[in-house]
Design a protein around this motif. Structure first.
Motif, PDB file in Angstrom:
ATOM      1  N   ARG A   1       0.833  -1.190   0.000  1.00  0.00           N
ATOM      2  CA  ARG A   1       0.000   0.000   0.000  1.00  0.00           C
ATOM      3  C   ARG A   1       0.876   1.251   0.000  1.00  0.00           C
ATOM      4  O   ARG A   1       0.635   2.205  -0.726  1.00  0.00           O
ATOM      5  CB  ARG A   1      -0.929  -0.014   1.209  1.00  0.00           C
ATOM      6  N   GLU A   2       1.907   1.199   0.813  1.00  0.00           N
ATOM      7  CA  GLU A   2       2.817   2.341   0.843  1.00  0.00           C
ATOM      8  C   GLU A   2       3.502   2.534  -0.501  1.00  0.00           C
ATOM      9  O   GLU A   2       3.571   3.625  -1.037  1.00  0.00           O
ATOM     10  CB  GLU A   2       3.905   2.118   1.904  1.00  0.00           C
ATOM     11  N   THR A   3       3.995   1.413  -1.005  1.00  0.00           N
ATOM     12  CA  THR A   3       4.700   1.460  -2.281  1.00  0.00           C
ATOM     13  C   THR A   3       3.797   2.030  -3.364  1.00  0.00           C
ATOM     14  O   THR A   3       4.182   2.902  -4.128  1.00  0.00           O
ATOM     15  CB  THR A   3       5.137   0.043  -2.698  1.00  0.00           C
ATOM     16  N   GLU A   4       2.597   1.535  -3.371  1.00  0.00           N
ATOM     17  CA  GLU A   4       1.629   1.981  -4.356  1.00  0.00           C
ATOM     18  C   GLU A   4       1.436   3.491  -4.289  1.00  0.00           C
ATOM     19  O   GLU A   4       1.421   4.175  -5.304  1.00  0.00           O
ATOM     20  CB  GLU A   4       0.288   1.294  -4.066  1.00  0.00           C
ATOM     21  N   LYS A   5       1.301   3.954  -3.074  1.00  0.00           N
ATOM     22  CA  LYS A   5       1.068   5.374  -2.872  1.00  0.00           C
ATOM     23  C   LYS A   5       2.269   6.170  -3.373  1.00  0.00           C
ATOM     24  O   LYS A   5       2.129   7.117  -4.139  1.00  0.00           O
ATOM     25  CB  LYS A   5       0.849   5.632  -1.380  1.00  0.00           C
ATOM     26  N   GLY A   6       3.443   5.718  -2.964  1.00  0.00           N
ATOM     27  CA  GLY A   6       4.654   6.427  -3.354  1.00  0.00           C
ATOM     28  C   GLY A   6       4.860   6.416  -4.854  1.00  0.00           C
ATOM     29  O   GLY A   6       5.144   7.448  -5.470  1.00  0.00           O
ATOM     30  N   LEU A   7       4.680   5.264  -5.449  1.00  0.00           N
ATOM     31  CA  LEU A   7       4.900   5.149  -6.882  1.00  0.00           C
ATOM     32  C   LEU A   7       3.876   5.967  -7.652  1.00  0.00           C
ATOM     33  O   LEU A   7       4.205   6.649  -8.620  1.00  0.00           O
ATOM     34  CB  LEU A   7       4.783   3.678  -7.317  1.00  0.00           C
ATOM     35  N   GLY A   8       2.644   5.875  -7.201  1.00  0.00           N
ATOM     36  CA  GLY A   8       1.579   6.607  -7.871  1.00  0.00           C
ATOM     37  C   GLY A   8       1.910   8.090  -7.928  1.00  0.00           C
ATOM     38  O   GLY A   8       1.748   8.726  -8.972  1.00  0.00           O
ATOM     39  N   LYS A   9       2.398   8.593  -6.830  1.00  0.00           N
ATOM     40  CA  LYS A   9       2.705  10.013  -6.769  1.00  0.00           C
ATOM     41  C   LYS A   9       3.921  10.334  -7.631  1.00  0.00           C
ATOM     42  O   LYS A   9       3.905  11.223  -8.459  1.00  0.00           O
ATOM     43  CB  LYS A   9       2.966  10.424  -5.312  1.00  0.00           C
ATOM     44  N   LYS A  10       4.951   9.546  -7.458  1.00  0.00           N
ATOM     45  CA  LYS A  10       6.193   9.848  -8.170  1.00  0.00           C
ATOM     46  C   LYS A  10       6.058   9.760  -9.683  1.00  0.00           C
ATOM     47  O   LYS A  10       6.585  10.575 -10.416  1.00  0.00           O
ATOM     48  CB  LYS A  10       7.293   8.898  -7.696  1.00  0.00           C
ATOM     49  N   TYR A  11       5.380   8.712 -10.135  1.00  0.00           N
ATOM     50  CA  TYR A  11       5.304   8.513 -11.579  1.00  0.00           C
ATOM     51  C   TYR A  11       3.972   8.922 -12.179  1.00  0.00           C
ATOM     52  O   TYR A  11       3.695   8.654 -13.345  1.00  0.00           O
ATOM     53  CB  TYR A  11       5.597   7.048 -11.913  1.00  0.00           C
ATOM     54  N   ASN A  12       3.121   9.514 -11.368  1.00  0.00           N
ATOM     55  CA  ASN A  12       1.819   9.933 -11.863  1.00  0.00           C
ATOM     56  C   ASN A  12       1.010   8.782 -12.422  1.00  0.00           C
ATOM     57  O   ASN A  12       0.394   8.894 -13.476  1.00  0.00           O
ATOM     58  CB  ASN A  12       1.979  11.004 -12.936  1.00  0.00           C
ATOM     59  N   PHE A  13       1.061   7.686 -11.729  1.00  0.00           N
ATOM     60  CA  PHE A  13       0.284   6.518 -12.152  1.00  0.00           C
ATOM     61  C   PHE A  13      -0.954   6.400 -11.277  1.00  0.00           C
ATOM     62  O   PHE A  13      -0.915   6.694 -10.084  1.00  0.00           O
ATOM     63  CB  PHE A  13       1.108   5.250 -11.954  1.00  0.00           C
ATOM     64  N   LYS A  14      -2.016   5.975 -11.893  1.00  0.00           N
ATOM     65  CA  LYS A  14      -3.188   5.633 -11.107  1.00  0.00           C
ATOM     66  C   LYS A  14      -3.181   4.109 -11.003  1.00  0.00           C
ATOM     67  O   LYS A  14      -3.628   3.402 -11.902  1.00  0.00           O
ATOM     68  CB  LYS A  14      -4.456   6.111 -11.819  1.00  0.00           C
ATOM     69  N   ILE A  15      -2.640   3.619  -9.922  1.00  0.00           N
ATOM     70  CA  ILE A  15      -2.452   2.178  -9.788  1.00  0.00           C
ATOM     71  C   ILE A  15      -3.755   1.492  -9.402  1.00  0.00           C
ATOM     72  O   ILE A  15      -4.437   1.909  -8.474  1.00  0.00           O
ATOM     73  CB  ILE A  15      -1.359   1.898  -8.751  1.00  0.00           C
ATOM     74  N   THR A  16      -4.076   0.453 -10.140  1.00  0.00           N
ATOM     75  CA  THR A  16      -5.362  -0.204  -9.895  1.00  0.00           C
ATOM     76  C   THR A  16      -5.196  -1.641  -9.461  1.00  0.00           C
ATOM     77  O   THR A  16      -6.155  -2.267  -9.026  1.00  0.00           O
ATOM     78  CB  THR A  16      -6.207  -0.219 -11.181  1.00  0.00           C
ATOM     79  N   ASN A  17      -3.997  -2.147  -9.580  1.00  0.00           N
ATOM     80  CA  ASN A  17      -3.846  -3.575  -9.330  1.00  0.00           C
ATOM     81  C   ASN A  17      -2.379  -3.915  -9.122  1.00  0.00           C
ATOM     82  O   ASN A  17      -1.502  -3.169  -9.515  1.00  0.00           O
ATOM     83  CB  ASN A  17      -4.384  -4.342 -10.547  1.00  0.00           C
ATOM     84  N   HIS A  18      -2.139  -5.033  -8.501  1.00  0.00           N
ATOM     85  CA  HIS A  18      -0.760  -5.479  -8.403  1.00  0.00           C
ATOM     86  C   HIS A  18      -0.695  -6.992  -8.538  1.00  0.00           C
ATOM     87  O   HIS A  18      -1.691  -7.685  -8.351  1.00  0.00           O
ATOM     88  CB  HIS A  18      -0.144  -5.029  -7.071  1.00  0.00           C
ATOM     89  N   VAL A  19       0.452  -7.452  -8.887  1.00  0.00           N
ATOM     90  CA  VAL A  19       0.666  -8.889  -9.018  1.00  0.00           C
ATOM     91  C   VAL A  19       1.922  -9.255  -8.260  1.00  0.00           C
ATOM     92  O   VAL A  19       2.960  -8.630  -8.443  1.00  0.00           O
ATOM     93  CB  VAL A  19       0.841  -9.298 -10.490  1.00  0.00           C
ATOM     94  N   ILE A  20       1.794 -10.212  -7.373  1.00  0.00           N
ATOM     95  CA  ILE A  20       2.974 -10.745  -6.706  1.00  0.00           C
ATOM     96  C   ILE A  20       2.950 -12.240  -6.897  1.00  0.00           C
ATOM     97  O   ILE A  20       1.992 -12.903  -6.510  1.00  0.00           O
ATOM     98  CB  ILE A  20       2.970 -10.444  -5.203  1.00  0.00           C
ATOM     99  N   GLN A  21       3.959 -12.730  -7.526  1.00  0.00           N
ATOM    100  CA  GLN A  21       4.024 -14.168  -7.732  1.00  0.00           C
ATOM    101  C   GLN A  21       5.446 -14.669  -7.500  1.00  0.00           C
ATOM    102  O   GLN A  21       6.408 -14.039  -7.930  1.00  0.00           O
ATOM    103  CB  GLN A  21       3.564 -14.525  -9.145  1.00  0.00           C
ATOM    104  N   PHE A  22       5.509 -15.813  -6.864  1.00  0.00           N
ATOM    105  CA  PHE A  22       6.793 -16.467  -6.707  1.00  0.00           C
ATOM    106  C   PHE A  22       6.817 -17.656  -7.640  1.00  0.00           C
ATOM    107  O   PHE A  22       5.828 -18.386  -7.752  1.00  0.00           O
ATOM    108  CB  PHE A  22       6.987 -16.941  -5.267  1.00  0.00           C
ATOM    109  N   TYR A  23       7.932 -17.832  -8.290  1.00  0.00           N
ATOM    110  CA  TYR A  23       8.075 -18.971  -9.182  1.00  0.00           C
ATOM    111  C   TYR A  23       9.127 -19.922  -8.642  1.00  0.00           C
ATOM    112  O   TYR A  23      10.099 -19.504  -8.027  1.00  0.00           O
ATOM    113  CB  TYR A  23       8.496 -18.508 -10.578  1.00  0.00           C
TER     114      TYR A  23
END
Lengths: 157, 157
Positions: free
Chosen positions: A125-147
DNA sequence: TCACTATCGAAAATGGTTTCCAATTTCAAA
DNA sequence: TTTGAAATTGGAAACCATTTTCGATAGTGA
Protein backbone atom coordinates in the motif's frame (compact mmCIF):
# COMPACT_ATOMS: atom_id res chain seq x y z
CA UNK A 1 -12.28 -1.96 -24.58
CA UNK A 2 -14.25 1.27 -24.49
CA UNK A 3 -15.54 3.20 -21.53
CA UNK A 4 -12.64 2.04 -19.47
CA UNK A 5 -12.95 4.46 -16.58
CA UNK A 6 -15.59 3.78 -14.02
CA UNK A 7 -14.05 2.37 -10.91
CA UNK A 8 -16.92 3.27 -8.60
CA UNK A 9 -18.02 1.30 -5.64
CA UNK A 10 -21.20 -0.72 -5.46
CA UNK A 11 -21.33 -4.16 -6.88
CA UNK A 12 -22.44 -6.24 -9.77
CA UNK A 13 -25.74 -5.14 -11.18
CA UNK A 14 -25.59 -1.57 -10.06
CA UNK A 15 -22.00 -1.30 -11.09
CA UNK A 16 -22.75 -2.39 -14.58
CA UNK A 17 -25.62 -0.07 -15.18
CA UNK A 18 -23.78 2.82 -13.67
CA UNK A 19 -21.09 2.45 -16.29
CA UNK A 20 -23.43 2.17 -19.22
CA UNK A 21 -23.06 -1.56 -19.50
CA UNK A 22 -25.94 -3.97 -19.40
CA UNK A 23 -25.99 -6.92 -17.07
CA UNK A 24 -27.11 -9.64 -19.44
CA UNK A 25 -27.82 -13.29 -18.86
CA UNK A 26 -24.46 -14.32 -20.22
CA UNK A 27 -22.59 -11.86 -18.07
CA UNK A 28 -24.47 -12.92 -15.02
CA UNK A 29 -23.69 -16.54 -15.75
CA UNK A 30 -20.02 -15.75 -16.04
CA UNK A 31 -19.97 -13.81 -12.81
CA UNK A 32 -21.85 -16.65 -11.20
CA UNK A 33 -19.29 -19.22 -12.25
CA UNK A 34 -16.47 -16.99 -11.12
CA UNK A 35 -18.02 -16.44 -7.74
CA UNK A 36 -18.66 -20.10 -7.12
CA UNK A 37 -15.72 -21.93 -8.57
CA UNK A 38 -12.46 -21.61 -6.72
CA UNK A 39 -10.23 -19.17 -8.59
CA UNK A 40 -7.99 -19.40 -11.63
CA UNK A 41 -10.41 -20.17 -14.42
CA UNK A 42 -9.42 -19.79 -18.02
CA UNK A 43 -11.86 -18.39 -20.54
CA UNK A 44 -12.43 -21.87 -21.85
CA UNK A 45 -12.98 -23.28 -18.36
CA UNK A 46 -15.72 -20.74 -17.88
CA UNK A 47 -17.19 -21.41 -21.28
CA UNK A 48 -17.39 -25.11 -20.55
CA UNK A 49 -18.90 -24.60 -17.14
CA UNK A 50 -21.53 -22.30 -18.51
CA UNK A 51 -22.37 -24.22 -21.62
CA UNK A 52 -24.74 -26.84 -20.18
CA UNK A 53 -27.04 -24.21 -18.74
CA UNK A 54 -26.43 -21.56 -21.37
CA UNK A 55 -25.62 -23.31 -24.63
CA UNK A 56 -26.11 -20.07 -26.48
CA UNK A 57 -23.29 -18.18 -24.82
CA UNK A 58 -20.26 -18.31 -27.08
CA UNK A 59 -16.60 -18.35 -26.26
CA UNK A 60 -16.24 -14.95 -27.85
CA UNK A 61 -18.72 -13.52 -25.40
CA UNK A 62 -16.81 -15.05 -22.53
CA UNK A 63 -13.67 -13.30 -23.66
CA UNK A 64 -15.49 -10.05 -24.20
CA UNK A 65 -17.17 -10.20 -20.84
CA UNK A 66 -13.98 -11.00 -19.02
CA UNK A 67 -12.47 -8.01 -20.70
CA UNK A 68 -15.25 -5.77 -19.50
CA UNK A 69 -15.17 -7.20 -16.00
CA UNK A 70 -11.46 -6.74 -15.95
CA UNK A 71 -11.65 -3.14 -17.06
CA UNK A 72 -14.25 -2.51 -14.38
CA UNK A 73 -11.87 -3.95 -11.86
CA UNK A 74 -14.30 -6.68 -10.91
CA UNK A 75 -12.09 -9.44 -12.18
CA UNK A 76 -8.35 -9.94 -12.09
CA UNK A 77 -6.60 -11.32 -15.10
CA UNK A 78 -3.76 -13.59 -14.08
CA UNK A 79 -0.86 -14.99 -15.97
CA UNK A 80 1.01 -18.00 -14.75
CA UNK A 81 3.26 -18.30 -17.74
CA UNK A 82 1.56 -21.16 -19.52
CA UNK A 83 0.23 -18.99 -22.30
CA UNK A 84 -3.33 -19.02 -21.12
CA UNK A 85 -4.85 -16.25 -19.07
CA UNK A 86 -6.75 -17.06 -15.89
CA UNK A 87 -9.38 -14.99 -14.23
CA UNK A 88 -10.61 -14.65 -10.70
CA UNK A 89 -13.05 -12.41 -8.94
CA UNK A 90 -11.30 -9.36 -7.55
CA UNK A 91 -11.78 -8.67 -3.91
CA UNK A 92 -9.64 -5.64 -3.34
CA UNK A 93 -6.32 -5.66 -1.50
CA UNK A 94 -8.05 -5.76 1.85
CA UNK A 95 -10.62 -8.40 0.99
CA UNK A 96 -10.87 -11.40 3.24
CA UNK A 97 -9.65 -13.79 0.61
CA UNK A 98 -6.85 -11.75 -0.83
CA UNK A 99 -3.94 -13.95 -1.72
CA UNK A 100 -0.84 -14.13 -3.81
CA UNK A 101 0.50 -16.94 -5.93
CA UNK A 102 3.18 -19.56 -5.82
CA UNK A 103 3.69 -21.08 -9.23
CA UNK A 104 5.58 -24.22 -10.19
CA UNK A 105 7.40 -23.53 -13.42
CA UNK A 106 7.52 -27.19 -14.25
CA UNK A 107 4.00 -28.56 -13.78
CA UNK A 108 2.26 -25.19 -13.58
CA UNK A 109 0.66 -26.03 -10.29
CA UNK A 110 -0.48 -22.89 -8.52
CA UNK A 111 -0.80 -22.41 -4.80
CA UNK A 112 -2.71 -19.49 -3.35
CA UNK A 113 -1.02 -18.38 -0.21
CA UNK A 114 -2.26 -15.97 2.38
CA UNK A 115 0.68 -16.23 4.73
CA UNK A 116 2.59 -13.00 5.04
CA UNK A 117 -0.22 -11.31 3.20
CA UNK A 118 -0.72 -8.73 5.90
CA UNK A 119 2.86 -7.59 5.87
CA UNK A 120 2.95 -7.67 2.12
CA UNK A 121 -0.22 -5.72 1.72
CA UNK A 122 0.92 -3.08 4.12
CA UNK A 123 4.19 -2.58 2.33
CA UNK A 124 2.40 -2.70 -0.98
CA UNK A 125 0.00 0.00 0.00
CA UNK A 126 2.82 2.34 0.84
CA UNK A 127 4.70 1.46 -2.28
CA UNK A 128 1.63 1.98 -4.36
CA UNK A 129 1.07 5.37 -2.87
CA UNK A 130 4.65 6.43 -3.35
CA UNK A 131 4.90 5.15 -6.88
CA UNK A 132 1.58 6.61 -7.87
CA UNK A 133 2.71 10.01 -6.77
CA UNK A 134 6.19 9.85 -8.17
CA UNK A 135 5.30 8.51 -11.58
CA UNK A 136 1.82 9.93 -11.86
CA UNK A 137 0.28 6.52 -12.15
CA UNK A 138 -3.19 5.63 -11.11
CA UNK A 139 -2.45 2.18 -9.79
CA UNK A 140 -5.36 -0.20 -9.90
CA UNK A 141 -3.85 -3.58 -9.33
CA UNK A 142 -0.76 -5.48 -8.40
CA UNK A 143 0.67 -8.89 -9.02
CA UNK A 144 2.97 -10.74 -6.71
CA UNK A 145 4.02 -14.17 -7.73
CA UNK A 146 6.79 -16.47 -6.71
CA UNK A 147 8.07 -18.97 -9.18
CA UNK A 148 9.89 -22.14 -8.46
CA UNK A 149 9.71 -25.90 -8.38
CA UNK A 150 7.09 -27.64 -6.33
CA UNK A 151 7.64 -30.56 -4.05
CA UNK A 152 7.09 -33.16 -6.74
CA UNK A 153 8.98 -31.44 -9.52
CA UNK A 154 12.09 -30.93 -7.45
CA UNK A 155 12.59 -34.65 -7.21
CA UNK A 156 11.08 -35.65 -10.52
CA UNK A 157 14.23 -36.59 -12.43
CA UNK B 1 13.22 -27.65 -21.74
CA UNK B 2 15.51 -30.54 -20.77
CA UNK B 3 18.22 -30.62 -18.19
CA UNK B 4 16.45 -28.00 -16.19
CA UNK B 5 18.35 -28.36 -12.99
CA UNK B 6 21.69 -26.75 -12.79
CA UNK B 7 21.38 -23.54 -10.84
CA UNK B 8 25.03 -23.38 -9.93
CA UNK B 9 27.00 -20.25 -9.54
CA UNK B 10 29.62 -19.10 -11.98
CA UNK B 11 28.69 -17.24 -15.09
CA UNK B 12 28.19 -17.43 -18.77
CA UNK B 13 30.71 -19.63 -20.49
CA UNK B 14 31.54 -21.81 -17.56
CA UNK B 15 27.94 -22.07 -16.58
CA UNK B 16 26.95 -23.37 -19.97
CA UNK B 17 29.59 -26.01 -20.23
CA UNK B 18 29.02 -27.15 -16.73
CA UNK B 19 25.42 -27.92 -17.58
CA UNK B 20 26.20 -29.79 -20.77
CA UNK B 21 25.25 -26.91 -23.03
CA UNK B 22 27.49 -25.38 -25.60
CA UNK B 23 28.11 -21.68 -25.74
CA UNK B 24 27.70 -21.08 -29.44
CA UNK B 25 28.04 -17.94 -31.51
CA UNK B 26 24.32 -17.41 -31.58
CA UNK B 27 23.93 -17.83 -27.87
CA UNK B 28 26.76 -15.48 -27.21
CA UNK B 29 25.24 -12.91 -29.51
CA UNK B 30 21.96 -13.13 -27.66
CA UNK B 31 23.59 -12.74 -24.28
CA UNK B 32 25.52 -9.84 -25.69
CA UNK B 33 22.41 -8.02 -26.83
CA UNK B 34 20.71 -8.68 -23.53
CA UNK B 35 23.63 -7.36 -21.56
CA UNK B 36 23.94 -4.19 -23.58
CA UNK B 37 20.42 -3.15 -24.40
CA UNK B 38 18.34 -1.78 -21.58
CA UNK B 39 15.93 -4.49 -20.44
CA UNK B 40 12.57 -5.72 -21.70
CA UNK B 41 13.42 -7.17 -25.07
CA UNK B 42 11.04 -9.47 -26.87
CA UNK B 43 12.33 -12.45 -28.79
CA UNK B 44 11.76 -10.57 -31.99
CA UNK B 45 13.53 -7.47 -30.70
CA UNK B 46 16.55 -9.59 -30.03
CA UNK B 47 16.31 -11.32 -33.37
CA UNK B 48 16.26 -7.98 -35.16
CA UNK B 49 19.15 -6.59 -33.18
CA UNK B 50 21.24 -9.63 -33.89
CA UNK B 51 20.39 -10.08 -37.51
CA UNK B 52 22.71 -7.50 -39.09
CA UNK B 53 25.78 -9.09 -37.54
CA UNK B 54 24.49 -12.65 -37.50
CA UNK B 55 22.10 -13.07 -40.42
CA UNK B 56 22.23 -16.80 -39.97
CA UNK B 57 20.73 -16.89 -36.50
CA UNK B 58 17.04 -17.62 -36.84
CA UNK B 59 14.14 -16.57 -34.69
CA UNK B 60 13.69 -20.17 -33.65
CA UNK B 61 17.14 -20.17 -32.16
CA UNK B 62 16.43 -16.99 -30.29
CA UNK B 63 13.41 -18.59 -28.69
CA UNK B 64 15.28 -21.76 -27.94
CA UNK B 65 18.18 -19.90 -26.43
CA UNK B 66 15.97 -17.71 -24.30
CA UNK B 67 14.37 -20.87 -23.05
CA UNK B 68 17.70 -22.34 -22.08
CA UNK B 69 18.90 -19.12 -20.50
CA UNK B 70 15.69 -18.87 -18.62
CA UNK B 71 15.90 -22.40 -17.31
CA UNK B 72 19.45 -21.72 -16.22
CA UNK B 73 18.21 -18.71 -14.34
CA UNK B 74 20.39 -16.36 -16.34
CA UNK B 75 17.47 -14.58 -17.91
CA UNK B 76 14.11 -13.54 -16.53
CA UNK B 77 11.03 -13.95 -18.64
CA UNK B 78 8.60 -11.15 -18.10
CA UNK B 79 4.98 -10.74 -18.97
CA UNK B 80 3.37 -7.34 -19.16
CA UNK B 81 0.03 -8.57 -20.37
CA UNK B 82 0.35 -7.66 -24.02
CA UNK B 83 0.71 -11.22 -25.17
CA UNK B 84 4.39 -10.97 -25.91
CA UNK B 85 7.05 -12.17 -23.52
CA UNK B 86 9.98 -9.95 -22.66
CA UNK B 87 13.36 -10.97 -21.43
CA UNK B 88 16.01 -9.35 -19.35
CA UNK B 89 19.27 -10.46 -17.86
CA UNK B 90 18.74 -11.79 -14.37
CA UNK B 91 20.78 -10.17 -11.66
CA UNK B 92 19.50 -11.88 -8.57
CA UNK B 93 17.32 -10.23 -5.94
CA UNK B 94 20.30 -8.46 -4.46
CA UNK B 95 21.83 -7.30 -7.71
CA UNK B 96 22.62 -3.66 -8.09
CA UNK B 97 20.08 -3.14 -10.83
CA UNK B 98 17.25 -5.13 -9.39
CA UNK B 99 13.96 -3.45 -10.06
CA UNK B 100 10.26 -4.06 -10.24
CA UNK B 101 7.74 -2.93 -12.79
CA UNK B 102 5.00 -0.41 -13.15
CA UNK B 103 2.84 -1.19 -16.16
CA UNK B 104 0.28 0.99 -17.88
CA UNK B 105 -2.61 -1.23 -18.87
CA UNK B 106 -3.63 1.16 -21.60
CA UNK B 107 -0.51 1.96 -23.59
CA UNK B 108 1.65 -0.82 -22.16
CA UNK B 109 4.36 1.57 -21.15
CA UNK B 110 6.60 0.00 -18.54
CA UNK B 111 8.55 1.82 -15.87
CA UNK B 112 11.32 0.12 -13.96
CA UNK B 113 11.32 1.39 -10.45
CA UNK B 114 13.90 0.88 -7.78
CA UNK B 115 12.23 2.96 -5.11
CA UNK B 116 11.18 0.90 -2.13
CA UNK B 117 13.16 -1.97 -3.54
CA UNK B 118 15.14 -2.43 -0.39
CA UNK B 119 12.12 -2.79 1.81
CA UNK B 120 10.43 -4.97 -0.74
CA UNK B 121 13.39 -7.21 -1.19
CA UNK B 122 13.80 -7.69 2.50
CA UNK B 123 10.20 -8.67 3.00
CA UNK B 124 10.36 -10.82 -0.08
CA UNK B 125 13.33 -12.72 1.18
CA UNK B 126 11.54 -13.61 4.36
CA UNK B 127 8.39 -14.51 2.52
CA UNK B 128 10.32 -16.63 0.10
CA UNK B 129 11.96 -18.49 2.92
CA UNK B 130 8.72 -19.04 4.77
CA UNK B 131 6.80 -20.13 1.72
CA UNK B 132 9.56 -22.39 0.53
CA UNK B 133 9.54 -24.22 3.79
CA UNK B 134 5.81 -24.39 4.24
CA UNK B 135 4.94 -25.54 0.75
CA UNK B 136 8.14 -27.34 -0.06
CA UNK B 137 8.87 -25.10 -2.97
CA UNK B 138 12.28 -24.30 -4.30
CA UNK B 139 11.64 -20.68 -5.16
CA UNK B 140 13.83 -19.34 -7.91
CA UNK B 141 12.20 -16.12 -8.93
CA UNK B 142 9.54 -13.59 -8.15
CA UNK B 143 7.49 -11.07 -9.99
CA UNK B 144 6.15 -7.87 -8.53
CA UNK B 145 4.26 -5.62 -10.83
CA UNK B 146 1.86 -2.79 -10.34
CA UNK B 147 -0.72 -2.14 -12.98
CA UNK B 148 -2.53 1.07 -13.62
CA UNK B 149 -2.88 4.02 -15.92
CA UNK B 150 0.05 6.22 -16.70
CA UNK B 151 0.08 9.97 -16.69
CA UNK B 152 -0.95 10.29 -20.30
CA UNK B 153 -3.56 7.56 -20.33
CA UNK B 154 -5.40 8.88 -17.30
CA UNK B 155 -6.32 12.03 -19.17
CA UNK B 156 -6.56 10.54 -22.62
CA UNK B 157 -10.36 10.46 -22.62
C1' DT C 1 38.57 -41.08 -37.97
C1' DC C 2 34.08 -42.50 -35.93
C1' DA C 3 29.97 -42.32 -33.61
C1' DC C 4 26.97 -39.59 -30.68
C1' DT C 5 24.87 -35.64 -29.52
C1' DA C 6 23.82 -30.86 -29.48
C1' DT C 7 22.43 -27.45 -32.36
C1' DC C 8 20.91 -25.28 -36.33
C1' DG C 9 17.33 -22.64 -39.65
C1' DA C 10 13.24 -22.84 -42.33
C1' DA C 11 8.79 -24.04 -42.79
C1' DA C 12 4.65 -25.69 -40.94
C1' DA C 13 1.70 -26.19 -37.14
C1' DT C 14 -0.35 -24.72 -32.87
C1' DG C 15 -3.63 -22.50 -30.09
C1' DG C 16 -5.21 -18.69 -27.26
C1' DT C 17 -7.25 -14.45 -28.35
C1' DT C 18 -9.29 -10.78 -31.40
C1' DT C 19 -11.66 -9.08 -35.13
C1' DC C 20 -15.41 -8.94 -38.35
C1' DC C 21 -20.06 -8.86 -39.41
C1' DA C 22 -24.78 -9.30 -39.65
C1' DA C 23 -28.52 -10.30 -36.53
C1' DT C 24 -30.64 -9.51 -32.08
C1' DT C 25 -31.70 -7.29 -27.79
C1' DT C 26 -32.15 -3.45 -24.69
C1' DC C 27 -33.71 0.87 -23.09
C1' DA C 28 -35.14 5.53 -22.91
C1' DA C 29 -37.65 8.91 -25.23
C1' DA C 30 -41.64 9.99 -27.90
C1' DT D 1 -46.83 1.03 -27.17
C1' DT D 2 -43.59 2.45 -30.82
C1' DT D 3 -39.18 3.53 -32.32
C1' DG D 4 -34.44 4.09 -33.15
C1' DA D 5 -29.79 4.39 -31.54
C1' DA D 6 -26.58 1.92 -29.02
C1' DA D 7 -25.12 -2.28 -26.84
C1' DT D 8 -24.62 -7.04 -27.35
C1' DT D 9 -24.53 -11.32 -29.46
C1' DG D 10 -22.40 -15.90 -31.74
C1' DG D 11 -19.74 -17.99 -35.26
C1' DA D 12 -16.22 -17.89 -38.49
C1' DA D 13 -12.14 -16.11 -39.92
C1' DA D 14 -8.05 -13.70 -38.90
C1' DC D 15 -4.15 -12.82 -36.02
C1' DC D 16 0.20 -13.68 -34.32
C1' DA D 17 3.55 -15.08 -30.77
C1' DT D 18 5.39 -19.26 -29.88
C1' DT D 19 6.35 -24.37 -30.74
C1' DT D 20 7.13 -28.29 -33.24
C1' DT D 21 9.00 -30.82 -36.95
C1' DC D 22 12.53 -32.09 -39.91
C1' DG D 23 16.60 -32.81 -42.29
C1' DA D 24 21.15 -31.04 -42.11
C1' DT D 25 25.44 -29.48 -39.73
C1' DA D 26 28.98 -29.05 -36.36
C1' DG D 27 31.34 -30.23 -31.72
C1' DT D 28 33.10 -33.55 -28.76
C1' DG D 29 35.06 -37.44 -26.74
C1' DA D 30 36.91 -41.92 -27.85
Amino acid sequence: MPRGECQGQGWWHGRFRGCGYRLTIGREAILDVLSKAPGHLSAEDIYIKIHPGHPNVGLTTVYRTLDVLSSLGMVSKLDFGDGRARYELAEGPKGAHHHHHLVCTDCNKVIDYTDFIDEEVELLRETEKGLGKKYNFKITNHVIQFYGLCDKCIHKK
